[in-house]
Enzyme design. Structure first.
Site, mmCIF file in Angstrom:
data_model
loop_
_atom_site.group_PDB
_atom_site.id
_atom_site.type_symbol
_atom_site.label_atom_id
_atom_site.label_comp_id
_atom_site.label_asym_id
_atom_site.label_seq_id
_atom_site.Cartn_x
_atom_site.Cartn_y
_atom_site.Cartn_z
ATOM 1 N N LYS A 6 0.823 -1.227 0.000
ATOM 2 C CA LYS A 6 0.000 0.000 0.000
ATOM 3 C C LYS A 6 0.846 1.261 0.000
ATOM 4 O O LYS A 6 0.536 2.215 -0.697
ATOM 5 C CB LYS A 6 -0.875 0.066 1.262
ATOM 6 C CG LYS A 6 -2.143 -0.709 1.211
ATOM 7 C CD LYS A 6 -2.984 -0.428 2.447
ATOM 8 C CE LYS A 6 -2.404 -0.922 3.714
ATOM 9 N NZ LYS A 6 -1.972 -0.136 4.753
ATOM 10 N N ARG A 14 -8.524 1.739 10.617
ATOM 11 C CA ARG A 14 -7.982 0.409 10.869
ATOM 12 C C ARG A 14 -8.875 -0.373 11.822
ATOM 13 O O ARG A 14 -8.463 -1.427 12.314
ATOM 14 C CB ARG A 14 -6.598 0.546 11.505
ATOM 15 C CG ARG A 14 -5.463 0.400 10.504
ATOM 16 C CD ARG A 14 -4.185 0.756 11.223
ATOM 17 N NE ARG A 14 -3.059 -0.021 10.797
ATOM 18 C CZ ARG A 14 -2.007 0.508 10.169
ATOM 19 N NH1 ARG A 14 -1.986 1.780 9.851
ATOM 20 N NH2 ARG A 14 -0.983 -0.235 9.868
ATOM 21 N N ARG A 26 12.422 -4.675 4.675
ATOM 22 C CA ARG A 26 12.032 -3.322 4.269
ATOM 23 C C ARG A 26 12.998 -2.272 4.854
ATOM 24 O O ARG A 26 13.406 -2.369 6.005
ATOM 25 C CB ARG A 26 10.603 -3.046 4.771
ATOM 26 C CG ARG A 26 10.063 -1.707 4.366
ATOM 27 C CD ARG A 26 8.582 -1.679 4.395
ATOM 28 N NE ARG A 26 8.013 -1.854 5.741
ATOM 29 C CZ ARG A 26 6.712 -1.873 5.969
ATOM 30 N NH1 ARG A 26 5.850 -1.744 4.982
ATOM 31 N NH2 ARG A 26 6.252 -2.028 7.192
ATOM 32 N N ARG A 77 12.648 0.265 10.110
ATOM 33 C CA ARG A 77 11.724 0.708 11.155
ATOM 34 C C ARG A 77 11.852 -0.190 12.378
ATOM 35 O O ARG A 77 12.054 -1.392 12.245
ATOM 36 C CB ARG A 77 10.290 0.634 10.624
ATOM 37 C CG ARG A 77 9.815 1.910 10.004
ATOM 38 C CD ARG A 77 8.545 1.731 9.264
ATOM 39 N NE ARG A 77 7.489 1.058 10.022
ATOM 40 C CZ ARG A 77 6.264 0.869 9.560
ATOM 41 N NH1 ARG A 77 5.932 1.281 8.362
ATOM 42 N NH2 ARG A 77 5.356 0.255 10.279
ATOM 43 N N ARG A 130 1.491 -7.282 14.590
ATOM 44 C CA ARG A 130 0.760 -6.388 13.672
ATOM 45 C C ARG A 130 -0.207 -7.173 12.795
ATOM 46 O O ARG A 130 -1.301 -6.701 12.493
ATOM 47 C CB ARG A 130 1.757 -5.585 12.825
ATOM 48 C CG ARG A 130 2.410 -4.477 13.644
ATOM 49 C CD ARG A 130 3.718 -3.998 13.063
ATOM 50 N NE ARG A 130 3.583 -3.422 11.752
ATOM 51 C CZ ARG A 130 4.602 -3.301 10.887
ATOM 52 N NH1 ARG A 130 5.806 -3.749 11.211
ATOM 53 N NH2 ARG A 130 4.401 -2.745 9.730
HETATM 54 P P1 AMP Z 1 2.146 1.569 9.444
HETATM 55 O O1 AMP Z 1 3.236 2.531 9.137
HETATM 56 O O2 AMP Z 1 0.900 1.834 8.679
HETATM 57 O O3 AMP Z 1 2.590 0.130 9.329
HETATM 58 O O4 AMP Z 1 1.759 1.793 10.978
HETATM 59 C C1 AMP Z 1 2.712 1.581 12.007
HETATM 60 C C2 AMP Z 1 2.023 1.521 13.357
HETATM 61 O O5 AMP Z 1 1.383 2.783 13.632
HETATM 62 C C3 AMP Z 1 0.894 0.493 13.487
HETATM 63 O O6 AMP Z 1 1.378 -0.809 13.783
HETATM 64 C C4 AMP Z 1 0.096 1.086 14.646
HETATM 65 O O7 AMP Z 1 0.732 0.845 15.879
HETATM 66 C C5 AMP Z 1 0.184 2.590 14.371
HETATM 67 N N1 AMP Z 1 -0.944 3.038 13.530
HETATM 68 C C6 AMP Z 1 -0.904 3.433 12.223
HETATM 69 N N2 AMP Z 1 -2.120 3.769 11.781
HETATM 70 C C7 AMP Z 1 -2.973 3.582 12.820
HETATM 71 C C8 AMP Z 1 -4.364 3.737 12.998
HETATM 72 N N3 AMP Z 1 -5.177 4.125 12.008
HETATM 73 N N4 AMP Z 1 -4.877 3.443 14.223
HETATM 74 C C9 AMP Z 1 -4.106 3.061 15.228
HETATM 75 N N5 AMP Z 1 -2.793 2.859 15.130
HETATM 76 C C10 AMP Z 1 -2.213 3.121 13.944
#
Ligand code: AMP
Length: 218
Positions: A15, A90, A132, A165, A176
């Protein structure tokens, strides 16, 4: 007409790469909750300090916190023609929040809202996650398996440093996925029932998925 596109799919389904490209292509802002939250952490804001403990464990940060960040971001002037929203909602609760936010911000404006689901074979995704890397300077995403930088540890685009990360470890990745299956996967049915879901096959190369994405955005 405002273009409002949201994206669903498991961690590392591609994505981030596709939505960054799509934002450039449609000249719309790429709003990515993960990056917004990491920025808050970097700046050590109260929201960042609160969010960090959840992110480090692979859990969702509290809905009030993330909804407030998203509402502030979507209210900015650059979102007046629409947005590419990556990583929000989410959960069902967040989906309801987004409906409310759109209602408030879009008063009197018509919009084209779509939820695009990246349907992918999940068995390869943990390997994708641990391989990544992202650029500290411009945010470009690489993968040592299928999109390696030309020079080890250096961004092809801007020469910035590539790092991993903190939550891209095997252990946090598993958490996750569990969070995704429990909280986020039900949104596929939710948006199908609302008649706004578009599903694409997200297996294959970046170019293959891009072609499929272009077929469903209009
Ligand atoms: P991502 O970069 O999208 O993989 O997000 C990394 C982390 O940020 C996730 O594992 C969550 O802990 C937090 N996070 C991102 N988006 C959300 C969301 N919409 N609601 C809650 N936590 C989020």
């Amino acid at each position: 007409m405002k273009t409002e596109l949201i994206f669903l799919g498991p961690p590392a389904c591609g994505k981030g790469t596709q939505t960054t490209k799509l934002a450039e292509y449609l000249k719309l802002p790429h709003v990515d909750t993960g990056s917004l939250l990491r920025e808050e952490i970097k700046n050590q804001t109260p929201a960042g300090v609160e969010a960090k403990s959840y992110i480090d464990k692979g859990h969702l940060v509290p809905v009030e916190l993330v909804s407030r960040i998203i509402k502030n971001r979507l209210a900015k002037d650059d979102c007046k023609n629409g947005y590419i929203l990556d990583g929000f909602p989410r959960s069902l609760e967040q989906a309801e929040q987004l409906t409310q936010i759109n209602k408030e911000l879009d008063e009197g404006i018509s919009s084209n809202f779509k939820a695009i689901y990246f349907d992918i074979d999940t068995s390869i995704l943990v390997e994708r996650i641990v391989n990544r890397r992202s650029c500290q300077k411009c945010g470009e995403i690489y993968n040592l398996m299928f999109k390696a930088p030309k020079k080890d540890g250096i961004c092809d685009k801007c020469g910035g440093e590539l790092t991993q990360r903190k939550d891209d470890t095997r252990e946090v990745a598993q958490s996750r996925f569990d969070t995704y299956n429990r909280e986020t996967a039900p949104l596929v049915k939710y948006y199908t029932d609302l008649g706004v879901l578009k599903s694409i096959d997200a297996n294959g190369s970046i170019d293959d998925v891009w072609e499929r994405l272009l077929e469903v955005i209009y």
